[in-house]
Every structure is written in structure tokens, then in C-alpha cells.
Motif scaffolding. Structure first.
Motif, short mmCIF file in Angstrom:
data_model
loop_
_atom_site.label_atom_id
_atom_site.label_comp_id
_atom_site.label_asym_id
_atom_site.label_seq_id
_atom_site.Cartn_x
_atom_site.Cartn_y
_atom_site.Cartn_z
N ALA A 80 0.81 -1.22 0.00
CA ALA A 80 0.00 0.00 0.00
C ALA A 80 0.85 1.27 0.00
CB ALA A 80 -0.93 0.00 1.20
N ASN A 81 1.92 1.32 0.78
CA ASN A 81 2.72 2.53 0.91
C ASN A 81 4.17 2.36 0.50
OD1 ASN A 81 0.52 3.86 1.99
ND2 ASN A 81 1.10 3.44 4.09
N LEU A 82 4.59 1.16 0.14
CA LEU A 82 6.01 0.90 -0.10
C LEU A 82 6.22 0.27 -1.48
CD1 LEU A 82 8.90 0.87 1.16
CD2 LEU A 82 8.39 -1.44 1.91
N LEU A 83 7.20 0.79 -2.20
CA LEU A 83 7.64 0.21 -3.46
C LEU A 83 9.13 -0.09 -3.29
CD1 LEU A 83 7.17 -0.37 -6.54
CD2 LEU A 83 7.94 1.98 -6.94
N ALA A 84 9.52 -1.35 -3.47
CA ALA A 84 10.92 -1.75 -3.34
C ALA A 84 11.35 -2.42 -4.63
CB ALA A 84 11.09 -2.71 -2.16
N CYS A 85 12.51 -1.99 -5.18
CA CYS A 85 12.95 -2.48 -6.48
C CYS A 85 14.43 -2.81 -6.48
CB CYS A 85 12.72 -1.42 -7.56
SG CYS A 85 11.00 -0.92 -7.75
N VAL A 86 14.81 -3.73 -7.36
CA VAL A 86 16.20 -4.06 -7.65
C VAL A 86 16.31 -4.08 -9.17
CG1 VAL A 86 18.05 -5.76 -7.44
CG2 VAL A 86 16.44 -5.44 -5.56
N ASP A 87 17.27 -3.32 -9.73
CA ASP A 87 17.41 -3.30 -11.18
C ASP A 87 18.40 -4.36 -11.65
OD1 ASP A 87 20.00 -2.24 -10.92
OD2 ASP A 87 19.36 -0.19 -11.36
N VAL A 88 18.56 -4.47 -12.96
CA VAL A 88 19.41 -5.51 -13.53
C VAL A 88 20.88 -5.30 -13.21
CG1 VAL A 88 17.81 -6.10 -15.38
CG2 VAL A 88 19.52 -4.32 -15.76
N ASP A 89 21.27 -4.08 -12.82
CA ASP A 89 22.66 -3.80 -12.47
C ASP A 89 22.97 -4.08 -11.00
OD1 ASP A 89 23.23 -2.92 -15.07
OD2 ASP A 89 22.51 -0.90 -14.61
N GLY A 90 21.95 -4.46 -10.22
CA GLY A 90 22.16 -4.75 -8.80
C GLY A 90 21.92 -3.59 -7.88
N ASN A 91 21.46 -2.45 -8.41
CA ASN A 91 21.11 -1.30 -7.58
C ASN A 91 19.75 -1.58 -6.93
OD1 ASN A 91 23.35 0.37 -8.49
ND2 ASN A 91 22.25 0.44 -10.43
N ALA A 92 19.57 -1.14 -5.71
CA ALA A 92 18.31 -1.36 -5.00
C ALA A 92 17.80 -0.02 -4.48
CB ALA A 92 18.52 -2.32 -3.83
N ARG B 124 15.12 5.34 -0.18
CA ARG B 124 16.35 4.72 0.31
C ARG B 124 16.92 3.90 -0.83
NH1 ARG B 124 15.09 7.79 3.70
NH2 ARG B 124 14.61 7.45 5.87
N GLY B 125 18.24 3.77 -0.87
CA GLY B 125 18.79 2.98 -1.95
C GLY B 125 20.22 2.55 -1.73
N PHE B 126 20.68 1.73 -2.65
CA PHE B 126 22.06 1.25 -2.67
C PHE B 126 22.54 1.29 -4.11
CE2 PHE B 126 25.03 -2.29 -3.41
CZ PHE B 126 26.06 -1.89 -2.58
N GLU B 127 23.69 1.95 -4.34
CA GLU B 127 24.32 2.00 -5.66
C GLU B 127 25.42 0.96 -5.70
OE1 GLU B 127 25.82 5.88 -6.39
OE2 GLU B 127 23.87 6.82 -6.08
N LYS B 128 25.28 -0.02 -6.55
CA LYS B 128 26.25 -1.10 -6.62
C LYS B 128 27.63 -0.61 -7.07
CE LYS B 128 27.13 -5.65 -8.47
NZ LYS B 128 26.76 -6.65 -9.46
N ASP B 129 27.67 0.23 -8.13
CA ASP B 129 28.96 0.70 -8.66
C ASP B 129 29.76 1.48 -7.62
OD1 ASP B 129 28.47 -0.52 -11.06
OD2 ASP B 129 27.86 1.32 -12.08
N GLY B 130 29.11 2.37 -6.91
CA GLY B 130 29.81 3.18 -5.91
C GLY B 130 29.87 2.55 -4.54
N HIS B 131 29.20 1.41 -4.37
CA HIS B 131 29.12 0.73 -3.07
C HIS B 131 28.71 1.69 -1.97
CE1 HIS B 131 30.77 -2.94 -4.69
NE2 HIS B 131 31.70 -2.22 -5.30
#
Length: 125
Positions: free
Chosen positions: A34-46, A59-66
């Protein structure tokens, strides 16, 4: 500011402007409640988007920059302010102002990046 983060900010700015679901670069696998959308893309970013009233918590995580990052967007009528911080210490602020079918966007970061751009539903950014 990291290219992936710029794309993310632009995507969310466009999402807010058009009142549509977020469209992220490249395919992503998402789960929604209802209030939350959580995703992970093909590059591993979340990333995740949590909505509480007129406030978005990103909130997120960038795989390339760790690096992890967080951003808060607060909407006041046609104006949305956002602030964010990343685990490497970079911080950013900005706003999106909606004028009809057009948005005026501006941001700056402690890493030295800044931009002002206008987006339209008809012509893009």
C-alpha cells in the motif's frame, strides 16, 4: 554526484511531476504494498519508496559506488523540496516546481554538482 543517482533523482522528479509511478532506467524487479515500493534493477542497484501523506522517503544502494543513500521529498502544493545524504558523506538539496504540464527542477550537491532543467510531458527534459 554519481550518474546513477542523477538518473534516479531525475526519474523521481518526473514521477512526481506527472503523478505516475516511478519509471527507472532499465528493467527492474519491484514489489509493492500500500505505501512501499521496493525495487532491484538488472545492475544490482536497490531502492525503495515509502509514502506517508505528502512525504516520500527514498532509500537505496548503488552497486557501482558501493554506497547507501537516503532522500526525503516533501510536497507543498505544486512545489516539492528534497534533501538527501549518501554513506560517503555527499549531501544534496533541490526542488521541483510544477507549472501546468511543465516542471522546473533544480538541485545541488556537496560534491560540486548542480543543475537546473525543465521537463515537459510533451517534449521530455
Amino acid at each position: 554526484m554519481n550518474k546513477g543517482l542523477k538518473c534516479l533523482l531525475l526519474s523521481f522528479a518526473m514521477s512526481l511531476a506527472s503523478q505516475a509511478q516511478a519509471h527507472m532506467p532499465g528493467p527492474a524487479h519491484c514489489t509493492r504494498s500500500a505505501n512501499l515500493l521496493a525495487c532491484v534493477d538488472v545492475d544490482g542497484n536497490a531502492y525503495s519508496v515509502n509514502t506517508v501523506g505528502t512525504t516520500l522517503y527514498l532509500r537505496g544502494f548503488e552497486k557501482d559506488g558501493h554506497r547507501y543513500w537516503a532522500q526525503t521529498n516533501s510536497r507543498f502544493g505544486q512545489l516539492t523540496f528534497f534533501t538527501g545524504i549518501a554513506s560517503d558523506g555527499e549531501a544534496w538539496v533541490g526542488y521541483t516546481r510544477r507549472v501546468g504540464w511543465t516542471t522546473i527542477n533544480r538541485f545541488s550537491s556537496s560534491g560540486g554538482s548542480s543543475a537546473r532543467f525543465t521537463c515537459s510531458r510533451m517534449t521530455g527534459c
